[in-house]
Design a protein around this motif. Structure first.
Motif, PDB file in Angstrom:
ATOM      1  N   THR A 144       0.798  -1.220   0.000  1.00 12.14           N
ATOM      2  CA  THR A 144       0.000   0.000   0.000  1.00 12.14           C
ATOM      3  C   THR A 144       0.831   1.270   0.000  1.00 12.14           C
ATOM      4  N   LYS A 328     -11.725   2.797  -5.870  1.00  9.32           N
ATOM      5  CA  LYS A 328     -11.394   1.467  -5.368  1.00  9.32           C
ATOM      6  C   LYS A 328     -10.309   0.788  -6.184  1.00  9.32           C
ATOM      7  N   PRO A 332      -5.968  -2.200  -1.514  1.00  4.37           N
ATOM      8  CA  PRO A 332      -6.689  -1.668  -0.351  1.00  4.37           C
ATOM      9  C   PRO A 332      -5.732  -1.385   0.801  1.00  4.37           C
ATOM     10  N   LEU A 334      -6.030  -0.543   4.608  1.00  2.00           N
ATOM     11  CA  LEU A 334      -7.014  -0.412   5.684  1.00  2.00           C
ATOM     12  C   LEU A 334      -6.320  -0.065   6.977  1.00  2.00           C
ATOM     13  N   GLU A 350     -16.083   1.349   7.004  1.00  5.35           N
ATOM     14  CA  GLU A 350     -15.197   1.682   5.889  1.00  5.35           C
ATOM     15  C   GLU A 350     -13.841   2.015   6.466  1.00  5.35           C
ATOM     16  N   SER A 352     -10.868   2.158   4.829  1.00  5.65           N
ATOM     17  CA  SER A 352      -9.826   2.575   3.905  1.00  5.65           C
ATOM     18  C   SER A 352      -9.146   3.839   4.421  1.00  5.65           C
TER      19      SER A 352
END
Lengths: 386, 395
Positions: A144, A328, A332, A334, A350, A352
């Protein structure tokens, strides 16, 4: 079933994971995968911001514990030498990244420099292969973090090009690479100073600046403006759940800059008294848009609809070869959110940590390559990769 | 040299008193002045090209300070400096060939050549890890100092050749500036079609030539000219257009929004084009641009390459604007009693503001037509990167 994405790759992945049997054990995953899809990058940011909840701590410990035991258990896919090196790289990287003032890309390059130092290669080609392996390991460990990927790519690119300059002596080439890698930290600091200098003209006396997130570059810009005796005030968003607003207001009040805290939802309400919006970026993508802390897109939309300029401050090594088609369309990232009260089991959250702001909502990007409009980014990227 | 000094001072005075009007005239005079500066400048033996560039930049700084709103001056000075910089690259390679014979220590030819190239490379993602190029320029002074004793005769011929080359470059620049109208007008026939209605504001020679070129290619179209108060230069443009046989309608500036729905295209000439694609034009063009946007009418801007400025505007309405004499708006005789210093605050109750320029943001412009062709506003940075060197972009 009600999720449709412009990205068919993401849809494909989702279909695949829903079809395959769920994995119960962390250690059965690929050894260098970060378990639970919790973004290590955002966890580190949260650590820097000093917001540590008990949930987060437990998850972080599980993640580290699972990761280490996973590496120790694996044997087949990775060779002995490779495993040792990779273990070193990730440890090294984690060590560097914990320092709050160090940019992510600098940590990555320092980790790769450690690989060079520990390497027993005798030719340039061998060294390059080792570096490539180490960089792939780092990248797959935390998918990420864009600065991480970009920093690794940049360094590998530099190594490839330097070796083409026909240094007769391998050792001198190696020492030059090490020296450059060490210098990169200074380059990163210098980059921030250049960006601060370029943006000074855009801050005029009596202006109101809206800031979202805690970017060290934006902080440098505001510090320099204060040192140049400019009169301005700052509105900062609360920045839930990282609490960046309170931290930023701490820093700014030390500099005697008038600060006002806003709820994230109060941005549109206050937008008419704002003259410009300043944000940092976690990554700048090919289209000229940016990936930044959750809430940036919202603020850019509001600013655009009210004709307020949105300025992005980002160092050039954050330019990445990504082209998200919608929100999206990224790996992802998170992170856990504390609501303070217990949430019923069936309610989804949610989690994110970031969003993508398309280029049409951005006015200018301040980088160490100069002031750029969003359309220049792809040009720069092409030059790098050609 | 003293002759050149007096020429420079005279030109600075002219600029300060705004005696020269129009960016093309200013650009041409500036380049001619720089040419005389270069030809009269006595060049030292070492680092010849950079000495020339420094001389050009010093004179340029004086000129820009005299009239900071006339961006063409700064543009042209930078272009002249770039012409010198290109030759710096070439001359240093020559010196390098001479210096190798003296046994310059340790660095191989490839590395030295690469360092030479890196001194001129703009900051880019590629060069991020290369490090500072300052360390590379120091060896050149030592190598050129070393062989100057042995090759003084060669040096003076090199000096002459260098100056000649720089002046060639500057002449090319003059040629480009003079020829921009024809090159832009050549493209007219692609953009103006049969039975169209074109709107323009104020008077621009580029627009005049553009429209006449289309007329010569047997396109029949009509022109609405907004008069461009308070100077009413639109009236002059209308006269010229009629003299060339075009059907013209004169309207007031305030009527632009009313007429815009009947118009197919808006064409205006720019005073300067900024690096983000924003346009500095005569006052009133922002209004025309907004009206055009509202009715989805293409807004086309004509600009010669000397109008392209590498700066990003941060407060153009104030900093890049000029306030002219209020007598153009109000007759002093009639209003003299209102302009007396009033009671209380100590300033007159009646104020007159007469700005010269207007800023149009890039989102309102559909197309730029320059002497190299038609471009998107978001492409302007590329042209600027082509024309100017990196130093001007960052600092």
């Amino acid at each position: 079933m009600w999720r449709r994405s412009a990205s068919f790759i993401l849809d494909d992945e989702r279909r695949r994971t829903s079809n395959s049997p769920p994995m119960a054990d962390n250690t059965t995953r690929a050894p260098f995968q970060n378990p639970d899809a919790i973004s290590a990058y955002y966890q580190t940011r949260a650590a820097h911001h000093g917001v540590i909840t008990s949930d987060w701590l437990a998850q972080a410990q599980a993640a580290v514990g699972g990761g280490v035991s996973g590496e120790e258990n694996s044997d087949s896919s990775v060779s002995e030498l490779g495993k040792d090196k990779s273990f070193n790289v990730i440890e090294e990287f984690n060590g560097w990244r914990k320092q709050p003032d160090l940019a992510e890309a600098v940590a990555a390059i320092r980790a790769l420099a450690a690989v060079i130092r520990a390497s027993e290669a005798s030719t340039m080609m061998e060294l390059e292969i080792e570096l490539k392996k180490a960089s792939d390991t780092l990248k797959s460990w935390d998918k990420t973090s864009i600065s991480l990927t970009a920093g690794c790519d940049l360094f590998i690119r530099y190594v490839t090009r330097t070796s083409a300059l026909e240094y007769e002596d391998f050792n001198s080439a190696k020492s030059r690479l090490l020296e450059r890698a060490e210098k990169f930290g200074e380059i990163s600091c210098k980059a921030r100073k250049i960006i601060a200098m370029l943006s000074q003209d855009f801050i005029f006396d009596g202006c109101t600046i809206l800031v979202h997130g805690l970017s060290r570059v934006v902080l440098e810009i505001l510090k320099t403006a204060a040192q140049n005796n400019k009169l301005f005030r700052v509105l900062c968003t609360e920045g839930r759940p990282d609490g960046t607003g309170v931290l930023l207001s701490n820093e700014l009040s030390k500099l005697d800059i008038p600060v006002k805290l806003l709820l994230d939802s109060a941005v549109a309400y206050s937008m008419d008294e704002v003259d410009m919006v300043f944000v940092g970026a976690d990554g700048v993508v090919e289209s000229g848009g940016i990936i930044n802390m959750m809430g940036t897109y919202q603020i850019a939309l509001v600013a655009h609809s009210m004709n307020k300029p949105v300025y992005v401050a980002a160092e050039s090594y954050k330019f990445a070869r990504l082209y998200p088609l919608d929100q999206k369309d990224m790996a992802p990232a998170l992170r856990p959110i504390e609501f303070g009260v217990k949430i019923p089991a069936k309610v989804e959250v949610e989690m994110s940590a970031r969003d993508y702001t398309p280029p049409q909502y951005l006015t200018l990007l301040f980088t160490d390559l100069g002031v750029l409009s969003p359309s220049v980014v792809s040009d720069e990227l092409i030059q790098l990769y050609l | 040299m003293p002759d050149v000094q007096s020429m420079v001072l005279e030109f600075v005075n002219k600029l300060r008193k705004r005696k020269i009007e129009g960016s093309q005239a200013t650009a041409r005079c500036t380049v001619e002045l720089l040419r005389s500066v270069i030809s009269h400048h006595r060049v030292p033996h070492a680092n010849q090209a950079s000495a020339l560039i420094d001389a050009v930049k010093a004179v340029g700084a004086q000129l820009v300070a005299a009239n900071p709103v006339e961006l063409a001056v700064g543009n042209v000075v930078r272009r002249a400096a770039v012409a010198g910089l290109d030759l710096l690259d070439a001359s240093d390679d020559d010196e390098d060939v001479n210096g190798k014979g003296i046994g310059y220590p340790a660095m191989s030819a490839a590395v030295v050549a690469a360092a030479a190239r890196s001194t001129l490379r703009p900051p880019s993602l590629q060069t991020l890890l290369e490090g500072t190029p300052e360390s590379a320029t120091a060896p050149y002074t030592s190598s050129s100092g070393a062989d100057s004793e042995s090759k003084t005769a060669d040096k003076s011929s090199i000096t002459r050749k260098l100056k000649h080359d720089v002046i060639e470059g500057v002449n090319q620049l003059i040629h480009e500036i003079a020829g921009c109208h024809e090159q832009i007008a050549e493209q007219a026939v692609e953009h103006i079609h049969q039975n169209e209605v074109i709107l323009t504001l104020g008077s621009s020679r580029t627009v005049l030539e553009f429209l006449c070129a289309a007329k010569e290619k047997k396109r029949s179209f009509r022109v609405f000219v907004a008069e461009g108060a308070p100077r009413y230069q639109g009236h002059l443009l209308a006269k010229e257009l009629v003299a060339r046989g075009l059907q013209t309608t004169v309207i007031t500036d305030s009527a632009v929004f009313a007429m815009i729905s009947r118009v197919n295209m808006v064409i205006i000439g720019a005073h300067a084009v900024m690096a983000n694609g924003g346009v500095i034009g005569p006052v009133g063009v922002n209004m025309a641009a907004l009206a055009a946007k509202k009715h989805a009418v293409p807004f086309v801007v004509l600009a010669g390459s000397h109008k392209l400025c590498p700066l990003y505007p941060h407060n153009p309405e104030v900093l890049l604007n000029e306030l002219r004499s209020p007598s153009e708006l109000l007759d002093f005789g009639e209003f003299s009693d209102c302009l007396d210093f009033g009671t209380g605050s100590g300033s007159p109750l009646l104020q007159v503001v007469n700005p010269t320029f207007d800023y149009v943001p890039p989102s309102l412009v559909s197309l730029f037509i320059t002497d190299t062709g038609g471009h998107n506003p978001s492409y302007m940075y590329r042209l600027i990167a082509d024309y100017y060197s990196a130093d001007d972009l960052v600092m």
